[in-house]
Design an enzyme around this catalytic site. Structure first.
Site, PDB file in Angstrom:
ATOM      1  N   GLU A   2      18.456  67.720  29.028  1.00 47.14           N
ATOM      2  CA  GLU A   2      17.870  68.083  27.736  1.00 47.14           C
ATOM      3  C   GLU A   2      18.203  66.998  26.706  1.00 47.14           C
ATOM      4  O   GLU A   2      17.455  66.773  25.756  1.00 47.14           O
ATOM      5  CB  GLU A   2      18.391  69.454  27.269  1.00 47.14           C
ATOM      6  CG  GLU A   2      17.568  70.068  26.149  1.00 47.14           C
ATOM      7  CD  GLU A   2      17.842  71.551  25.923  1.00 47.14           C
ATOM      8  OE1 GLU A   2      17.190  72.388  26.559  1.00 47.14           O
ATOM      9  OE2 GLU A   2      18.715  71.874  25.099  1.00 47.14           O
ATOM     10  N   LYS A  27      22.162  80.536  18.673  1.00 47.16           N
ATOM     11  CA  LYS A  27      22.336  79.700  17.485  1.00 47.16           C
ATOM     12  C   LYS A  27      21.239  80.011  16.458  1.00 47.16           C
ATOM     13  O   LYS A  27      21.496  80.215  15.292  1.00 47.16           O
ATOM     14  CB  LYS A  27      22.289  78.239  17.920  1.00 47.16           C
ATOM     15  CG  LYS A  27      22.640  77.267  16.841  1.00 47.16           C
ATOM     16  CD  LYS A  27      22.674  75.852  17.402  1.00 47.16           C
ATOM     17  CE  LYS A  27      22.489  74.862  16.281  1.00 47.16           C
ATOM     18  NZ  LYS A  27      22.325  73.493  16.740  1.00 47.16           N
TER      19      LYS A  27
HETATM   20  O1  LIG Z   1      21.114  79.473  20.999  1.00 49.65           O
HETATM   21  P1  LIG Z   1      19.639  79.588  20.865  1.00 49.65           P
HETATM   22  O2  LIG Z   1      19.157  79.255  19.490  1.00 49.65           O
HETATM   23  O3  LIG Z   1      19.166  80.953  21.297  1.00 49.65           O
HETATM   24  O4  LIG Z   1      18.976  78.509  21.802  1.00 49.65           O
HETATM   25  C1  LIG Z   1      19.163  78.520  23.192  1.00 49.65           C
HETATM   26  C2  LIG Z   1      18.749  77.230  23.836  1.00 49.65           C
HETATM   27  O5  LIG Z   1      17.398  76.921  23.566  1.00 49.65           O
HETATM   28  C3  LIG Z   1      17.221  75.524  23.407  1.00 49.65           C
HETATM   29  O6  LIG Z   1      16.962  75.268  22.073  1.00 49.65           O
HETATM   30  C4  LIG Z   1      16.066  75.013  24.207  1.00 49.65           C
HETATM   31  O7  LIG Z   1      16.129  75.356  25.539  1.00 49.65           O
HETATM   32  C5  LIG Z   1      18.562  74.941  23.836  1.00 49.65           C
HETATM   33  O8  LIG Z   1      18.823  73.704  23.299  1.00 49.65           O
HETATM   34  C6  LIG Z   1      19.498  75.997  23.419  1.00 49.65           C
HETATM   35  O9  LIG Z   1      20.715  75.833  24.044  1.00 49.65           O
END
Ligand SMILES: O=P(O)(O)OC[C@H]1O[C@](O)(CO)[C@@H](O)[C@@H]1O
Length: 544
Positions: A353, A207
């Site tokens: 979480e 994300k």
């Molecule tokens: O999709 P990204 O931004 O790589 O984040 C991966 C994961 O890291 C976190 O922000 C923290 O572990 C989660 O909430 C999320 O699913």
């Protein structure tokens, strides 16, 4: 409109529940006293039956739990959630994973802005992509049909998709799915060892597109790929899913191959979005749509049912009863199908979480328990692993037993044995075995009175251990969608009652920050950053 900040301990129902929790709830006696207990404490929703009659509640506890939901203004909160209000206040975002699966009125609004058409166009792009990969219309840089697909992501960008892909293995297309999440190079290289760059599709899912683990893994995979292919070939074999479009472009991925995510969908609830591209590719676009449809069915049930008949609400309230009034610290998830072996790890992130918070919505330290520890393994394996502790240990562990009326491959011999265990365990946990019963059993076996006396205490089962039986017709994409959505809403309800923000995750940031400093100490000659003496010594030892 934000959620109101009301401390649950001030509610009248909370105080009532506190005094009710001093009562003794004997499940066998409760069943004897009420022949309609099953009917009163079970909910049927199409192909899903939830029997919560084997829980340590009576009519009055149930009534007060429902009142608790009323006093917490749950109805209003549900409205805010579905209407896209900014309920993730600390990040200034709406929480609208439900918009990804809605078909109602062809509309989904985030903070007043219509997003339905955009959501549908990303979904259509995903489906076309999945169909083209599976039909062979879309090929690799070498002009070959893809045989393998690798999802590179972590947390919500891995756990949800991986759990679903595993759960729907029966519905799988020809392409073989793989998941790389941990920044453990051994795992990355072990996975790559079996892959052919000419026939492997890589989906980089992040994300933020700034997660250390995912970017490190993506770079390693790209380097491996470039040993056989050119930079120009990356566009055929690499796809990204992210909100951070410019960072993806910097990585070298073609704009055409970027699937957007939304900041109003939390990572741990993103499997319904383009983050679920590995699902659509692995099990096909039709099954992906069925998954969404099943989730939407549960959304509708949650939104419209009275609290007493509302599966996610009831499950959430039971969890609160055990956590806040009966002193339970954890809850177990026991699916009676190997296909759901990743359900517990997935729910660990979704639940822990979200609700692992100790500050309420007003910013004050809470003076009551919040998120529980979620764990579990499929039955019957778990019976041969940790059930000893559930049956005879000192801890109270309410457990969800998830079973299916029909198997997928149709082997009824196995399925009947599997389900006999499912039913027998909940019964055994409830009934236990009294000292009289043990005495009679040992006597029948011909043991002497002295032998009986010595052995008896170890063979007694106290019983009275609570379970909830979730019995579903069959594991299909649709029923799986329902099941996952059910747990998502349970998490939401608990967050509302605990008066915490369920949709941020600041608690994972500190470790990330320290890991950056620690890495610089590992890579440089000297340890420059200030650490405690234990960490400093460990670092020297590691570097030596
Ligand atoms: O999709 P990204 O931004 O790589 O984040 C991966 C994961 O890291 C976190 O922000 C923290 O572990 C989660 O909430 C999320 O699913």
């Amino acid at each position: 409109m934000s959620l109101q900040s009301l401390s649950p301990v001030d509610f009248k129902s909370w105080k009532e529940l506190e005094s009710l929790s001093k009562h003794k709830f004997e499940l066998s006696a409760l069943f004897n006293a009420n022949p309609k207990r099953f009917q009163e404490f079970s909910i049927r929703n199409e192909d899903v039956l939830v029997d919560f009659s084997k829980n340590l509640i009576d009519e009055e506890v149930f009534r007060q739990l429902l009142k608790l939901a009323e006093e917490a203004n749950l109805k209003k909160a549900i409205k805010s959630y579905f209407e896209g209000d900014e309920i993730n206040e600390t990040e200034g975002r709406a929480v609208l994973h439900t918009a990804l699966r809605t078909s109602e009125n062809n509309s989904a609004r985030v903070d007043g802005k219509e997003v339905y058409a955009d959501v549908q166009s990303v979904l259509a792009k995903m489906k076309t992509f999945a169909d083209q990969v599976n039909s062979g219309e879309r090929t690799s840089y070498a002009g070959k049909k893809f045989t393998d697909v690798v999802n590179i992501g972590i947390g919500g960008s891995d756990l949800g998709p991986q759990m679903i892909v595993d759960a729907l293995a029966y519905y799988q297309e020809d392409i073989k799915p793989h998941f790389i999440s941990n920044v453990d190079g051994d795992h990355v290289l072990e996975t790559l060892k079996h892959l052919n760059p000419e026939t492997t599709l890589f989906l980089i899912v992040s994300k933020s597109f700034s997660t250390q683990e995912t970017l490190t893994n993506a770079n390693t995979v790209r380097d491996w790929f470039l040993k056989s292919a050119t930079q120009e070939d990356v566009k055929d074999n690499f796809v990204a899913v992210s909100t951070n479009i410019s960072a993806v472009e910097d990585f070298g991925i073609d704009t055409e191959n970027i699937f957007p995510m939304y900041d109003w969908v939390g990572g741990r609830f993103s499997l319904w979005s383009a983050a679920g591209l590995s699902i659509a590719v692995s099990v096909g676009s039709r099954n992906f749509q069925d998954l969404l449809d099943g989730a939407e069915d549960m959304d509708r049930h949650f939104k419209t049912s009275d609290f007493k008949d509302n599966i996610p609400v009831v499950l959430a309230l039971l969890g609160i009863w055990y956590n806040n009034f009966l002193g339970a610290e954890s809850e177990a998830i026991i699916p009676y199908t190997q296909y759901l072996q990743k359900l517990a790890p997935y729910l660990q992130q979704a639940s822990m979480e979200s609700n692992g918070k100790s500050v309420d919505r007003a910013g004050n330290r809470v003076n009551y328990q919040t998120g529980t520890i979620v764990w579990g393994e499929p039955g019957t394996n778990s019976q041969h692993a940790f059930f000893q502790l559930i049956h005879q240990g000192t801890k109270l562990i309410p457990s969800d037993f998830i079973g299916f009326k029909k198997s997928l491959h149709g082997n009824s011999t196995h399925h009947d044995i599997l389900m006999a265990n499912y039913f027998a365990q909940t019964e055994a946990l409830m009934k236990g075995k009294s000292s009289d019963e043990v005495h009679a059993e040992l006597k029948n076996q011909g043991l002497s009175p002295e032998e009986i006396q010595n052995l008896l205490p170890f063979k007694v089962f106290e019983g009275n251990k609570p379970t909830t039986s979730i019995l579903i017709d069959q594991l299909t994409p649709k029923s799986l969608g329902k099941l996952v959505s059910m747990y998502e809403h349970k998490i939401f309800v608990q967050g509302v009652i605990w008066n915490i923000f369920s949709y941020d995750q600041w608690g994972v940031e500190l470790g990330k920050q320290l890991a950056k400093n620690t890495l610089s100490d590992i890579l440089s000659d000297r340890i420059e950053n200030q650490h405690d003496s234990s960490t400093t010594e460990l670092l020297y030892y590691y570097k030596s």
